[in-house]
Design a protein around this motif. Structure first.
Motif, PDB file in Angstrom:
ATOM      1  N   PHE A   5       0.843  -1.192   0.000  1.00 38.12           N
ATOM      2  CA  PHE A   5       0.000   0.000   0.000  1.00 38.12           C
ATOM      3  C   PHE A   5       0.875   1.237   0.000  1.00 38.12           C
ATOM      4  O   PHE A   5       1.778   1.377   0.832  1.00 38.12           O
ATOM      5  N   ALA A  17      -8.681   5.604  -4.029  1.00 36.33           N
ATOM      6  CA  ALA A  17      -7.610   4.606  -4.062  1.00 36.33           C
ATOM      7  C   ALA A  17      -7.718   3.780  -5.332  1.00 36.33           C
ATOM      8  O   ALA A  17      -8.814   3.587  -5.866  1.00 36.33           O
ATOM      9  N   HIS A  47      -4.430   7.188  -3.189  1.00 31.51           N
ATOM     10  CA  HIS A  47      -3.766   6.034  -2.577  1.00 31.51           C
ATOM     11  C   HIS A  47      -3.619   4.925  -3.628  1.00 31.51           C
ATOM     12  O   HIS A  47      -4.430   4.825  -4.557  1.00 31.51           O
ATOM     13  N   LEU A  49      -2.648   0.588  -4.114  1.00 32.33           N
ATOM     14  CA  LEU A  49      -2.306  -0.730  -3.598  1.00 32.33           C
ATOM     15  C   LEU A  49      -1.761  -1.549  -4.760  1.00 32.33           C
ATOM     16  O   LEU A  49      -2.500  -1.895  -5.688  1.00 32.33           O
ATOM     17  N   LEU A  74      -9.390  -3.371   0.196  1.00 36.09           N
ATOM     18  CA  LEU A  74      -9.011  -1.976  -0.011  1.00 36.09           C
ATOM     19  C   LEU A  74     -10.189  -1.064   0.273  1.00 36.09           C
ATOM     20  O   LEU A  74     -10.064  -0.053   0.973  1.00 36.09           O
ATOM     21  N   PHE A  79      -6.111  -1.647   4.384  1.00 33.34           N
ATOM     22  CA  PHE A  79      -4.721  -1.240   4.147  1.00 33.34           C
ATOM     23  C   PHE A  79      -4.446   0.196   4.587  1.00 33.34           C
ATOM     24  O   PHE A  79      -3.294   0.583   4.782  1.00 33.34           O
TER      25      PHE A  79
END
Length: 237
Positions: A5, A17, A47, A49, A74, A79
């Motif tokens: 992450f 994200a 963000h 991942l 997520l 995370f």
């Protein structure tokens, strides 16, 4: 399977994200399509991942099952602090195929191993593998489905055949010169999206080889990331 992450900043809080799926022909994970993409997203305040999903000798549906689980986790904030209403996916080449599979309803093989049906809210696909039957990338097909897979087995993971009204808005980019994954893959996916009235942005560049990632310093091709950033911003990201 491993996941890393990358938060947009230490005090970013709940932000959009993206799940990052690097390419590699379902045989390995291309490093330049992994953390580098996450860092680009961080620069946009998003963000990221980065998921190193199962590859050969693992077969379908293991990669997409892992990606769906990662998407669910997520969105749930497992995370880090994430805006659950803004969770997307970005994938390249074979990772683009996986991102497209994730964007659509689970196949029968997927449903046999889990009941998850979560989809991303947006998708960004770079030179994606879409079809395993029409001008397929043989390496990806064999790695994902095994040697000698029948046409019907391959057709079951043709991502363009899986598009429906629930498929998320998608940004696609490809090059006309791509000798590994022909641009017909992106064209077929864009057509399927348009037929189901799913918003789609398609960018086809005249020059550029397969697997260019962020394409820094590669002329007009390098502009795809700015266009994608503008597209994401237009969706409130």
């Amino acid at each position: 399977m491993t996941a890393r992450f990358l938060p947009a900043s230490r005090d970013a809080g709940e932000r959009a994200a993206m799940l990052v799926l690097p390419g590699g022909g379902y045989d390995h994970h291309a490093p330049h399509e992994a953390e580098a993409i996450g860092e680009w997203l961080n620069g946009l305040g998003v963000h990221a991942l980065v998921l190193r999903y199962p590859v050969a000798p693992h077969r379908h549906p293991e990669p997409v099952a892992a990606a769906r689980r990662a998407l669910v986790d997520l969105r749930a904030g497992e995370f880090g602090a994430v805006d659950a209403a803004r969770v997307g996916v970005v994938g390249f080449s074979a990772g683009g195929h996986l991102a497209a599979m994730l964007s659509n309803a689970p196949t029968a093989a997927e449903r046999a191993v889990h009941a998850l049906d979560d989809r991303p809210d947006l998708a960004v696909l770079g030179y994606p593998v879409i079809s395993m039957t029409d001008l397929p990338h043989e390496g990806s097909a064999v790695a994902l489905l095994g040697p000698g897979a029948s046409r019907s087995v391959r057709a079951a993971v043709d991502a363009d055949r899986l598009v429906d009204a629930g498929t998320p808005p998608t940004f696609l980019w490809h090059t006309a010169e791509d000798g590994a994954v022909p641009p017909t893959h992106s064209l077929a996916y864009a057509r399927a999206l348009a037929l189901h009235e799913v918003p789609v942005d398609l960018h086809l560049y005249a020059e550029g080889e397969h697997g260019r990632g962020l394409a820094v310093g590669l002329g007009p091709l390098a502009g795809w990331s700015a266009l994608a950033a503008e597209w994401l911003a237009g969706h409130g990201w």
